[in-house]
Design a protein around this motif. Sequence first.
Motif, mmCIF file in Angstrom:
data_model
loop_
_atom_site.group_PDB
_atom_site.id
_atom_site.type_symbol
_atom_site.label_atom_id
_atom_site.label_comp_id
_atom_site.label_asym_id
_atom_site.label_seq_id
_atom_site.Cartn_x
_atom_site.Cartn_y
_atom_site.Cartn_z
ATOM 1 N N ARG A 1 -1.184 0.995 -8.871
ATOM 2 C CA ARG A 1 0.030 -0.131 -7.757
ATOM 3 C C ARG A 1 1.493 1.268 -8.518
ATOM 4 O O ARG A 1 2.008 1.257 -7.216
ATOM 5 N N SER A 2 0.920 1.481 -9.884
ATOM 6 C CA SER A 2 2.085 2.279 -10.192
ATOM 7 C C SER A 2 2.357 3.454 -9.597
ATOM 8 O O SER A 2 3.708 4.134 -9.322
ATOM 9 N N TYR B 1 3.961 3.015 -5.980
ATOM 10 C CA TYR B 1 5.711 2.440 -5.069
ATOM 11 C C TYR B 1 5.729 4.302 -5.425
ATOM 12 O O TYR B 1 7.207 3.669 -4.492
ATOM 13 N N GLN B 2 5.577 4.872 -6.259
ATOM 14 C CA GLN B 2 6.068 6.567 -6.673
ATOM 15 C C GLN B 2 5.779 6.806 -6.048
ATOM 16 O O GLN B 2 7.126 7.293 -5.534
ATOM 17 N N GLU C 1 11.302 -3.485 5.161
ATOM 18 C CA GLU C 1 10.143 -3.756 4.448
ATOM 19 C C GLU C 1 8.336 -3.811 4.768
ATOM 20 O O GLU C 1 7.666 -2.740 4.290
ATOM 21 N N ASN D 1 4.863 -6.415 -2.766
ATOM 22 C CA ASN D 1 5.961 -6.001 -3.393
ATOM 23 C C ASN D 1 5.426 -4.632 -4.077
ATOM 24 O O ASN D 1 6.643 -4.178 -5.403
ATOM 25 N N THR D 2 4.978 -3.547 -3.315
ATOM 26 C CA THR D 2 4.749 -2.405 -3.660
ATOM 27 C C THR D 2 5.858 -1.804 -3.289
ATOM 28 O O THR D 2 7.171 -0.507 -3.773
ATOM 29 N N VAL D 3 6.439 -1.958 -1.935
ATOM 30 C CA VAL D 3 7.463 -1.377 -1.281
ATOM 31 C C VAL D 3 9.034 -1.814 -1.757
ATOM 32 O O VAL D 3 9.303 -1.084 -2.420
ATOM 33 N N ARG D 4 9.027 -3.457 -2.811
ATOM 34 C CA ARG D 4 9.563 -3.576 -3.511
ATOM 35 C C ARG D 4 10.549 -3.176 -4.428
ATOM 36 O O ARG D 4 11.178 -3.271 -5.014
ATOM 37 N N LEU D 5 9.551 -2.686 -5.510
ATOM 38 C CA LEU D 5 9.077 -2.209 -6.580
ATOM 39 C C LEU D 5 9.867 -0.450 -6.679
ATOM 40 O O LEU D 5 10.668 -0.065 -7.194
ATOM 41 N N ALA D 6 9.705 -0.174 -5.131
ATOM 42 C CA ALA D 6 10.258 1.579 -4.893
ATOM 43 C C ALA D 6 11.367 1.229 -4.891
ATOM 44 O O ALA D 6 11.868 2.085 -4.425
ATOM 45 N N GLU E 1 13.700 0.920 -7.527
ATOM 46 C CA GLU E 1 13.868 2.011 -8.170
ATOM 47 C C GLU E 1 14.703 3.043 -7.968
ATOM 48 O O GLU E 1 15.878 3.556 -8.073
#
Length: 249
Positions: free
Chosen positions: A3-4, A7-8, A32, A44-49, A52
């Motif tokens: 997942r990390s 999102y990166q 989103e 959740n991946t989009v929100r983490l991106a 950042e």
Amino acid sequence: MARSTLYQQVAGELRRAIYSGELGPGAQLPTEMDLMDSHEVSRNTVRLALAELENEGLITRMRRRGSFVRDRRALLMRPQDELNSAPGVVRREAFADAVTKEGRKPGQEIEVSIVQPPEEIATRLQLEERAVAVVRRRLRYVDDQPYNTNDSFFPYALVRDSEIARPADITRGANRVLEELGHRQVRVVDDISARMPTPEEAARLQLEPGTPVVVYVRVGFDLDDLPVRVAVSVLPADKHLIRYELALS
């Protein structure tokens, strides 16, 4: 993929679009849902991106409105110009001059007081124990937006009967007043560091989350090599470009 990594990757593509100008200042990022569909990732991946990019100061996220590219138009500051002026030219206050040259509107709020300065300032001014200083605290604006703060400390005994000790703007600048008092600055020492803002600074400067500040301290010395001024500026890092030009012999 982990997942990390996902999102990166999403953050990286948006970052490239911002730096290339494909997404300019004020542009709205895809929603989103659009990002989820185009990258085939979870919400959740989009929100983490997006988090950042927000922490890097590249975007602003507004509830119910979406995410927008921040205006990162930096004010060019040339510290070496502060004490230089051509013969016969009326010198303006350095900040106002820099802002006006860019076709923008300067402004400031000024508060003047007599204080027992912090130990670091007292040491830089070489003040005796319990000696006081005049401080001119300024919140400075560009186009009606808070841009930076500047606190200038002067030995009270030196400036007590001058304009520096009065709560009004000095159009020609405090440095010219020091000259008129017989204390022209002929040497300066600059210290520049970076850190995260205090809660008070973040509120006063209306900083977005994740925006670091540059702390710029200048000490001015007169012909007798006595310190006559300590200026402490707090500059949001995304709004300022500091440029030095040095002549090499």
